[in-house]
Design a protein around this motif. Structure first.
Motif, PDB file in Angstrom:
ATOM      1  N   ASP A   1     -32.239  -7.840  -5.852  1.00 58.41           N
ATOM      2  CA  ASP A   1     -32.211  -8.711  -7.035  1.00 58.41           C
ATOM      3  C   ASP A   1     -31.199  -8.219  -8.067  1.00 58.41           C
ATOM      4  O   ASP A   1     -30.442  -9.008  -8.634  1.00 58.41           O
ATOM      5  CB  ASP A   1     -33.594  -8.814  -7.669  1.00 58.41           C
ATOM      6  CG  ASP A   1     -34.584  -9.576  -6.810  1.00 58.41           C
ATOM      7  OD1 ASP A   1     -34.157 -10.293  -5.878  1.00 58.41           O
ATOM      8  OD2 ASP A   1     -35.796  -9.438  -7.066  1.00 58.41           O
ATOM      9  N   ALA A   2     -31.175  -6.910  -8.300  1.00 57.57           N
ATOM     10  CA  ALA A   2     -30.238  -6.340  -9.268  1.00 57.57           C
ATOM     11  C   ALA A   2     -28.796  -6.540  -8.796  1.00 57.57           C
ATOM     12  O   ALA A   2     -27.931  -6.951  -9.575  1.00 57.57           O
ATOM     13  CB  ALA A   2     -30.533  -4.860  -9.488  1.00 57.57           C
ATOM     14  N   ALA A   3     -28.556  -6.267  -7.528  1.00 58.40           N
ATOM     15  CA  ALA A   3     -27.201  -6.425  -6.985  1.00 58.40           C
ATOM     16  C   ALA A   3     -26.771  -7.891  -7.011  1.00 58.40           C
ATOM     17  O   ALA A   3     -25.623  -8.199  -7.346  1.00 58.40           O
ATOM     18  CB  ALA A   3     -27.135  -5.879  -5.563  1.00 58.40           C
ATOM     19  N   ARG A   4     -27.679  -8.779  -6.687  1.00 53.61           N
ATOM     20  CA  ARG A   4     -27.335 -10.208  -6.705  1.00 53.61           C
ATOM     21  C   ARG A   4     -26.998 -10.653  -8.122  1.00 53.61           C
ATOM     22  O   ARG A   4     -26.076 -11.430  -8.330  1.00 53.61           O
ATOM     23  CB  ARG A   4     -28.473 -11.047  -6.143  1.00 53.61           C
ATOM     24  CG  ARG A   4     -28.107 -12.530  -6.138  1.00 53.61           C
ATOM     25  CD  ARG A   4     -28.994 -13.344  -5.284  1.00 53.61           C
ATOM     26  NE  ARG A   4     -28.716 -12.962  -3.890  1.00 53.61           N
ATOM     27  CZ  ARG A   4     -29.396 -13.438  -2.863  1.00 53.61           C
ATOM     28  NH1 ARG A   4     -30.375 -14.277  -3.053  1.00 53.61           N
ATOM     29  NH2 ARG A   4     -29.097 -13.067  -1.644  1.00 53.61           N
ATOM     30  N   TRP A   5     -27.742 -10.150  -9.111  1.00 53.07           N
ATOM     31  CA  TRP A   5     -27.453 -10.514 -10.496  1.00 53.07           C
ATOM     32  C   TRP A   5     -26.107  -9.942 -10.933  1.00 53.07           C
ATOM     33  O   TRP A   5     -25.295 -10.627 -11.548  1.00 53.07           O
ATOM     34  CB  TRP A   5     -28.572 -10.015 -11.414  1.00 53.07           C
ATOM     35  CG  TRP A   5     -28.386 -10.449 -12.822  1.00 53.07           C
ATOM     36  CD1 TRP A   5     -28.683 -11.669 -13.343  1.00 53.07           C
ATOM     37  CD2 TRP A   5     -27.821  -9.676 -13.883  1.00 53.07           C
ATOM     38  NE1 TRP A   5     -28.343 -11.698 -14.674  1.00 53.07           N
ATOM     39  CE2 TRP A   5     -27.816 -10.486 -15.036  1.00 53.07           C
ATOM     40  CE3 TRP A   5     -27.332  -8.389 -13.974  1.00 53.07           C
ATOM     41  CZ2 TRP A   5     -27.332 -10.039 -16.255  1.00 53.07           C
ATOM     42  CZ3 TRP A   5     -26.852  -7.935 -15.200  1.00 53.07           C
ATOM     43  CH2 TRP A   5     -26.857  -8.763 -16.318  1.00 53.07           C
ATOM     44  N   LEU A   6     -25.861  -8.665 -10.586  1.00 53.09           N
ATOM     45  CA  LEU A   6     -24.609  -8.020 -10.974  1.00 53.09           C
ATOM     46  C   LEU A   6     -23.395  -8.636 -10.282  1.00 53.09           C
ATOM     47  O   LEU A   6     -22.309  -8.693 -10.849  1.00 53.09           O
ATOM     48  CB  LEU A   6     -24.659  -6.518 -10.647  1.00 53.09           C
ATOM     49  CG  LEU A   6     -25.616  -5.691 -11.491  1.00 53.09           C
ATOM     50  CD1 LEU A   6     -25.768  -4.298 -10.901  1.00 53.09           C
ATOM     51  CD2 LEU A   6     -25.120  -5.619 -12.933  1.00 53.09           C
ATOM     52  N   ALA A   7     -23.577  -9.076  -9.060  1.00 52.82           N
ATOM     53  CA  ALA A   7     -22.468  -9.631  -8.287  1.00 52.82           C
ATOM     54  C   ALA A   7     -22.567 -11.148  -8.178  1.00 52.82           C
ATOM     55  O   ALA A   7     -22.005 -11.743  -7.254  1.00 52.82           O
ATOM     56  CB  ALA A   7     -22.447  -8.997  -6.899  1.00 52.82           C
TER      57      ALA A   7
ATOM     58  N   HIS B   1     -20.839 -13.223  -5.283  1.00 52.76           N
ATOM     59  CA  HIS B   1     -21.778 -13.433  -4.177  1.00 52.76           C
ATOM     60  C   HIS B   1     -21.371 -14.685  -3.405  1.00 52.76           C
ATOM     61  O   HIS B   1     -21.155 -15.738  -3.976  1.00 52.76           O
ATOM     62  CB  HIS B   1     -23.199 -13.573  -4.730  1.00 52.76           C
ATOM     63  CG  HIS B   1     -24.217 -13.881  -3.691  1.00 52.76           C
ATOM     64  ND1 HIS B   1     -24.602 -12.961  -2.753  1.00 52.76           N
ATOM     65  CD2 HIS B   1     -24.918 -15.007  -3.435  1.00 52.76           C
ATOM     66  CE1 HIS B   1     -25.502 -13.510  -1.970  1.00 52.76           C
ATOM     67  NE2 HIS B   1     -25.704 -14.747  -2.359  1.00 52.76           N
ATOM     68  N   ASP B   2     -21.214 -14.568  -2.122  1.00 55.92           N
ATOM     69  CA  ASP B   2     -20.787 -15.670  -1.240  1.00 55.92           C
ATOM     70  C   ASP B   2     -19.416 -16.222  -1.619  1.00 55.92           C
ATOM     71  O   ASP B   2     -19.131 -17.397  -1.411  1.00 55.92           O
ATOM     72  CB  ASP B   2     -21.820 -16.792  -1.213  1.00 55.92           C
ATOM     73  CG  ASP B   2     -23.047 -16.429  -0.400  1.00 55.92           C
ATOM     74  OD1 ASP B   2     -22.945 -15.522   0.455  1.00 55.92           O
ATOM     75  OD2 ASP B   2     -24.100 -17.031  -0.615  1.00 55.92           O
ATOM     76  N   LEU B   3     -18.571 -15.381  -2.177  1.00 54.00           N
ATOM     77  CA  LEU B   3     -17.205 -15.785  -2.507  1.00 54.00           C
ATOM     78  C   LEU B   3     -16.394 -15.999  -1.235  1.00 54.00           C
ATOM     79  O   LEU B   3     -15.555 -16.891  -1.167  1.00 54.00           O
ATOM     80  CB  LEU B   3     -16.558 -14.711  -3.385  1.00 54.00           C
ATOM     81  CG  LEU B   3     -15.148 -14.974  -3.900  1.00 54.00           C
ATOM     82  CD1 LEU B   3     -15.161 -16.169  -4.847  1.00 54.00           C
ATOM     83  CD2 LEU B   3     -14.615 -13.750  -4.627  1.00 54.00           C
ATOM     84  N   PHE B   4     -16.670 -15.184  -0.234  1.00 55.84           N
ATOM     85  CA  PHE B   4     -15.955 -15.262   1.034  1.00 55.84           C
ATOM     86  C   PHE B   4     -16.798 -16.004   2.061  1.00 55.84           C
ATOM     87  O   PHE B   4     -18.020 -15.957   2.023  1.00 55.84           O
ATOM     88  CB  PHE B   4     -15.620 -13.851   1.527  1.00 55.84           C
ATOM     89  CG  PHE B   4     -14.784 -13.078   0.552  1.00 55.84           C
ATOM     90  CD1 PHE B   4     -13.438 -13.298   0.444  1.00 55.84           C
ATOM     91  CD2 PHE B   4     -15.375 -12.133  -0.284  1.00 55.84           C
ATOM     92  CE1 PHE B   4     -12.664 -12.600  -0.473  1.00 55.84           C
ATOM     93  CE2 PHE B   4     -14.618 -11.424  -1.193  1.00 55.84           C
ATOM     94  CZ  PHE B   4     -13.265 -11.660  -1.286  1.00 55.84           C
ATOM     95  N   THR B   5     -16.140 -16.665   2.998  1.00 59.03           N
ATOM     96  CA  THR B   5     -16.859 -17.488   3.976  1.00 59.03           C
ATOM     97  C   THR B   5     -16.618 -17.003   5.403  1.00 59.03           C
ATOM     98  O   THR B   5     -16.390 -17.796   6.303  1.00 59.03           O
ATOM     99  CB  THR B   5     -16.433 -18.962   3.853  1.00 59.03           C
ATOM    100  OG1 THR B   5     -15.005 -19.038   4.028  1.00 59.03           O
ATOM    101  CG2 THR B   5     -16.816 -19.547   2.516  1.00 59.03           C
ATOM    102  N   PHE B   6     -16.688 -15.696   5.592  1.00 63.46           N
ATOM    103  CA  PHE B   6     -16.560 -15.155   6.942  1.00 63.46           C
ATOM    104  C   PHE B   6     -17.719 -15.649   7.797  1.00 63.46           C
ATOM    105  O   PHE B   6     -18.815 -15.900   7.293  1.00 63.46           O
ATOM    106  CB  PHE B   6     -16.573 -13.626   6.915  1.00 63.46           C
ATOM    107  CG  PHE B   6     -15.458 -13.020   6.102  1.00 63.46           C
ATOM    108  CD1 PHE B   6     -14.135 -13.212   6.466  1.00 63.46           C
ATOM    109  CD2 PHE B   6     -15.736 -12.257   4.989  1.00 63.46           C
ATOM    110  CE1 PHE B   6     -13.109 -12.651   5.722  1.00 63.46           C
ATOM    111  CE2 PHE B   6     -14.722 -11.684   4.236  1.00 63.46           C
ATOM    112  CZ  PHE B   6     -13.406 -11.885   4.613  1.00 63.46           C
TER     113      PHE B   6
ATOM    114  N   VAL C   1     -21.336 -10.029   3.083  1.00 59.73           N
ATOM    115  CA  VAL C   1     -22.043  -9.160   2.131  1.00 59.73           C
ATOM    116  C   VAL C   1     -21.147  -8.017   1.683  1.00 59.73           C
ATOM    117  O   VAL C   1     -21.019  -7.747   0.481  1.00 59.73           O
ATOM    118  CB  VAL C   1     -23.354  -8.621   2.757  1.00 59.73           C
ATOM    119  CG1 VAL C   1     -23.958  -7.518   1.900  1.00 59.73           C
ATOM    120  CG2 VAL C   1     -24.348  -9.757   2.947  1.00 59.73           C
ATOM    121  N   VAL C   2     -20.506  -7.348   2.617  1.00 60.94           N
ATOM    122  CA  VAL C   2     -19.644  -6.216   2.275  1.00 60.94           C
ATOM    123  C   VAL C   2     -18.474  -6.681   1.409  1.00 60.94           C
ATOM    124  O   VAL C   2     -18.151  -6.041   0.396  1.00 60.94           O
ATOM    125  CB  VAL C   2     -19.141  -5.495   3.549  1.00 60.94           C
ATOM    126  CG1 VAL C   2     -18.065  -4.479   3.218  1.00 60.94           C
ATOM    127  CG2 VAL C   2     -20.300  -4.826   4.273  1.00 60.94           C
ATOM    128  N   ALA C   3     -17.850  -7.788   1.758  1.00 58.01           N
ATOM    129  CA  ALA C   3     -16.692  -8.262   0.996  1.00 58.01           C
ATOM    130  C   ALA C   3     -17.095  -8.767  -0.388  1.00 58.01           C
ATOM    131  O   ALA C   3     -16.485  -8.402  -1.396  1.00 58.01           O
ATOM    132  CB  ALA C   3     -15.970  -9.360   1.773  1.00 58.01           C
TER     133      ALA C   3
END
Length: 97
Positions: A50-56, A60-65, A72-74
């Protein structure tokens, strides 16, 4: 410039750098937990996610690999790098004043 003023700037710079590093570490911890397939029902894992999702949230889901772990890594990794880069850039500017 007085030594006292310079010391205060140095403390502020250190605080900014530490906060940026902690934010990036939280995101990095989530990436690690995701890659190691941590139990998402666990409270700690849920908190970190939850913290990481809020911070990023902005990356989040900027890339569509096609591969989920690569997304997730990108996406989260980009956010962590930006936090560290901007945080240390601001800290460096504060140290100059």
């Amino acid at each position: 410039m007085s030594p006292r003023h310079r010391y205060g700037s140095s403390q502020a710079a250190t605080a900014v750098a530490v906060v940026a590093d902690v934010l990036a570490a939280i995101i990095g911890l989530w990436i690690l937990m995701y890659l190691l397939e941590a139990n998402r029902a666990n409270d700690l894992v849920q908190f970190v996610q939850d913290a990481a999702r809020w911070l990023a949230g902005w990356s989040h889901d900027l890339f569509t690999f096609d591969v989920a772990w690569l997304r997730v890594v990108a996406g989260y990794g980009l956010a962590a790098v930006v936090y560290v880069f901007i945080g240390h850039l601001v800290a460096g500017r504060l140290r100059r004043y």
